[in-house]
Design a protein around this motif. Sequence first.
Motif, PDB file in Angstrom:
ATOM      1  N   PHE B  36       0.829  -1.211   0.000  1.00 28.82           N
ATOM      2  CA  PHE B  36       0.000   0.000   0.000  1.00 28.82           C
ATOM      3  C   PHE B  36       0.865   1.264   0.000  1.00 28.82           C
ATOM      4  CE2 PHE B  36      -3.035  -3.140   1.454  1.00 28.82           C
ATOM      5  CZ  PHE B  36      -4.192  -2.773   0.789  1.00 28.82           C
ATOM      6  N   PHE B 120      -3.154   0.337   4.750  1.00 29.27           N
ATOM      7  CA  PHE B 120      -2.857  -0.783   5.651  1.00 29.27           C
ATOM      8  C   PHE B 120      -1.393  -1.173   5.480  1.00 29.27           C
ATOM      9  CE2 PHE B 120      -7.152  -1.482   3.959  1.00 29.27           C
ATOM     10  CZ  PHE B 120      -7.906  -1.607   5.110  1.00 29.27           C
ATOM     11  N   ALA B 127      -4.211  -0.221  10.063  1.00 26.67           N
ATOM     12  CA  ALA B 127      -4.749   1.003   9.452  1.00 26.67           C
ATOM     13  C   ALA B 127      -4.869   2.143  10.446  1.00 26.67           C
ATOM     14  CB  ALA B 127      -6.098   0.729   8.776  1.00 26.67           C
ATOM     15  N   VAL B 141      -7.385  14.172   8.594  1.00 23.70           N
ATOM     16  CA  VAL B 141      -7.002  12.912   7.942  1.00 23.70           C
ATOM     17  C   VAL B 141      -8.135  12.420   7.068  1.00 23.70           C
ATOM     18  CG1 VAL B 141      -7.807  11.487   9.894  1.00 23.70           C
ATOM     19  CG2 VAL B 141      -6.093  10.557   8.323  1.00 23.70           C
ATOM     20  N   ILE B 142      -7.789  11.843   5.940  1.00 25.38           N
ATOM     21  CA  ILE B 142      -8.772  11.103   5.137  1.00 25.38           C
ATOM     22  C   ILE B 142      -8.165   9.735   4.853  1.00 25.38           C
ATOM     23  CG2 ILE B 142     -10.177  11.016   3.031  1.00 25.38           C
ATOM     24  CD1 ILE B 142      -9.968  14.019   2.811  1.00 25.38           C
ATOM     25  N   THR B 143      -8.921   8.694   5.177  1.00 23.61           N
ATOM     26  CA  THR B 143      -8.449   7.330   4.940  1.00 23.61           C
ATOM     27  C   THR B 143      -9.148   6.758   3.695  1.00 23.61           C
ATOM     28  OG1 THR B 143     -10.146   6.527   6.443  1.00 23.61           O
ATOM     29  CG2 THR B 143      -7.966   6.880   7.373  1.00 23.61           C
ATOM     30  N   TYR B 144      -8.730   5.589   3.271  1.00 22.61           N
ATOM     31  CA  TYR B 144      -9.319   4.882   2.115  1.00 22.61           C
ATOM     32  C   TYR B 144      -9.338   5.773   0.855  1.00 22.61           C
ATOM     33  CZ  TYR B 144     -10.846   1.400   5.527  1.00 22.61           C
ATOM     34  OH  TYR B 144     -10.872   0.439   6.509  1.00 22.61           O
ATOM     35  N   LYS B 146      -8.449   6.738  -2.837  1.00 24.00           N
ATOM     36  CA  LYS B 146      -8.201   5.999  -4.065  1.00 24.00           C
ATOM     37  C   LYS B 146      -7.365   6.836  -5.034  1.00 24.00           C
ATOM     38  CE  LYS B 146      -9.503   2.304  -6.338  1.00 24.00           C
ATOM     39  NZ  LYS B 146      -9.038   1.013  -5.965  1.00 24.00           N
ATOM     40  N   LYS B 160     -12.453   9.053  -2.209  1.00 22.28           N
ATOM     41  CA  LYS B 160     -12.374   8.092  -1.117  1.00 22.28           C
ATOM     42  C   LYS B 160     -13.324   6.940  -1.412  1.00 22.28           C
ATOM     43  CE  LYS B 160     -13.464   7.584   3.787  1.00 22.28           C
ATOM     44  NZ  LYS B 160     -13.261   8.174   5.097  1.00 22.28           N
ATOM     45  N   GLU B 161     -12.844   5.709  -1.239  1.00 20.31           N
ATOM     46  CA  GLU B 161     -13.716   4.555  -1.497  1.00 20.31           C
ATOM     47  C   GLU B 161     -14.364   4.102  -0.191  1.00 20.31           C
ATOM     48  OE1 GLU B 161     -12.301   1.505  -4.369  1.00 20.31           O
ATOM     49  OE2 GLU B 161     -12.727   0.152  -2.697  1.00 20.31           O
ATOM     50  N   VAL B 162     -15.691   4.050  -0.183  1.00 16.46           N
ATOM     51  CA  VAL B 162     -16.413   3.548   0.990  1.00 16.46           C
ATOM     52  C   VAL B 162     -17.254   2.349   0.569  1.00 16.46           C
ATOM     53  CG1 VAL B 162     -16.412   5.711   2.285  1.00 16.46           C
ATOM     54  CG2 VAL B 162     -18.207   5.292   0.624  1.00 16.46           C
ATOM     55  N   GLU B 163     -17.951   1.728   1.526  1.00 18.16           N
ATOM     56  CA  GLU B 163     -18.636   0.468   1.241  1.00 18.16           C
ATOM     57  C   GLU B 163     -19.649   0.597   0.106  1.00 18.16           C
ATOM     58  OE1 GLU B 163     -18.038   1.590   4.252  1.00 18.16           O
ATOM     59  OE2 GLU B 163     -17.402  -0.033   5.601  1.00 18.16           O
ATOM     60  N   THR B 166     -18.294   5.933  -3.851  1.00 20.36           N
ATOM     61  CA  THR B 166     -17.129   6.807  -3.820  1.00 20.36           C
ATOM     62  C   THR B 166     -17.529   8.188  -3.329  1.00 20.36           C
ATOM     63  OG1 THR B 166     -16.259   5.650  -5.741  1.00 20.36           O
ATOM     64  CG2 THR B 166     -15.303   7.791  -5.275  1.00 20.36           C
ATOM     65  N   GLU B 167     -16.721   8.740  -2.442  1.00 17.82           N
ATOM     66  CA  GLU B 167     -16.953  10.109  -1.997  1.00 17.82           C
ATOM     67  C   GLU B 167     -15.873  11.009  -2.590  1.00 17.82           C
ATOM     68  OE1 GLU B 167     -18.913   9.251   2.408  1.00 17.82           O
ATOM     69  OE2 GLU B 167     -16.852   9.909   2.276  1.00 17.82           O
ATOM     70  N   LYS B 181      -5.056   0.733  -2.653  1.00 16.64           N
ATOM     71  CA  LYS B 181      -4.544   0.355  -3.968  1.00 16.64           C
ATOM     72  C   LYS B 181      -5.182   1.304  -4.984  1.00 16.64           C
ATOM     73  CE  LYS B 181      -4.399  -3.277  -7.338  1.00 16.64           C
ATOM     74  NZ  LYS B 181      -5.300  -3.947  -8.226  1.00 16.64           N
TER      75      LYS B 181
END
Lengths: 330, 259
Positions: B36, B120, B127, B141-144, B146, B160-163, B166-167, B181
């Motif tokens: 990552f 990760f 994470a 901070v922004i996690t996930y 893309k 940002k990729e969420v479940e 995309t945001e 990734k």
Amino acid sequence: MAKGILIYAQTDRNGILQNVVLELAKTAQDLSQKLDNCEINAILFTDGTNLEENKNILSKNGFNKVYIANSLKLKQYSTEYYSKITVDLIKNITPEIFLIGATTQGRELAPVVATTLNTGLTADCTKLDINEKGQLASTRPTFGGNLMATILCKNYPQMATVRPKVLKKAENEIIKNTEFIELDFDLSTIEKHVELVEFIENKQLADVRIDEAEIIVAGGKGMKNQQGFELLQELAQVLGGSVGASRGAVDMKLADSSIQVGQTGKTVVPKIYIACGISGAIQHTVGMSGSDKIIAINKDKNAPIFKVADVGIVGDVFEILPKLINKLKG
Amino acid sequence: MKIAVCVKQVPDTADIKWTENNTIQREGLESIINPFDMYALETALKLKDREQNVNITTLTMGPPQAEEIIRKAISLGIDDGFVVTDKKFAGADTAATGRTLAAAIKEKIKEVDLILCGQFATDGDTAQTGPAISVNLNYPVITYVKEILSVENNIATVKKEVEDGTEILKVKLPAVLCMLKCDYEPRRPLIKGFKNAQKAEIKFYGLNDIGLEVEQVGIKGSPTYVSKAFRPEQKQGGEIFVPDNADDAVNKILEALNG
């Protein structure tokens, strides 16, 4: 003195309470048996949408108190707003344990809260227990599930994010005379640096999300082309499942990276995982070997996927899948 | 624009062998940059490709041998890097690691606009270090993440990729972004890169260089500790069928689906 268990009652974009909250509620019930006078409380953020329904659900899942942060400004998740309100509540009620679902939201919120409070946090746990000294013992997989570690925390609250779908929710209602407490807070004092511009729903995921699917039909390089993945899509649809992909298939642009399973993708734990044309390199199997039942179809009888499969079929996916789909549609 | 990329040296997952005591057999084990983190490096390099005056520093906390991965990053085009290393850092959990890296960034890089981490690490998979760095520096901070779509007027726009999709988010810099990734692959080093990596001077900083106390780092500064580690029961492969024809195969699968 730190007392009680606090749970983050996460809701989705439409204000619907997430399943993981109920899984945490049941686990908290079990943990509280080993603790003295342990209350189980929740913190709920809302703009009012679906609030009565959520209160109703929480009161049937054994919560003593629910702290509610209600504001139109909280409609959209914000780590900055949510963490500040959560930290203030924790300083006030001093829980001994704080549990959060290991969702994308939970895994951003939890470390921010833990670091702010200078306490410990164990990530993505699959089992929680109370040890003989009354401490929270959080067990989690590392090295892609090859090693399990049980972790303890020296400070309070002892925090853990817990992987959704691993723990079970209560089978029966646990009705409590839940007390709902509106929180007082002032958002104007919080400097907000992050703003949502737009949300784009992933239509491919819209039917059944891969992280929630009971059945996953996954394809690898052996699916060869777009038509191959259309077969998987069709099979997933008949089975009411979701489509996944190996990294190889994503690299070949046969599938979107949002459905990649494995080391640089997602970890999934469905009831049934059907691996089609996936050779099964360790980078893939670390993301799916926890599935209840694995069925693998591959031409190569020496493919490593057969080492983790419960049922292995040596054969051609392009012959087998159309017949299987027909029979299921039957 | 000044970018810091935090990287971690991890064992190559494909290569891990276990000892009888459930520890990793370190001997002969290939160490790589956490996959990552490779995307975090690539994302920083992409910004450098398209914007003027971008300077990238990479850092890692680990044993002195972690110098290797800093040189690897430089071979890809990263400007410079350093290793945060001290025996007193040993046994750090994500809280202590985040505090240590944040202190190193503050003391040794000073003015930073963007801090990139991998979402990760493939060994620990927590994470948590990226968010912990952000709180220690008081940055958002922004996690996930893309992709970084743009950086303009001190504001980054990211995907940002969420479940459920995309945001698109805007964040005021400085900020910490944790990279998933990406839809692009990390580049490979060029000959020039290898030469740069060879002659680069890699600095090593210990506890005294980063302004923390011994109680704040390593095992002493870690609120969590491992009480027990064990290997789960390894799944044994089931039966392998070589069916006579596709119908046989279908029946076998139906049986398995219903069973």
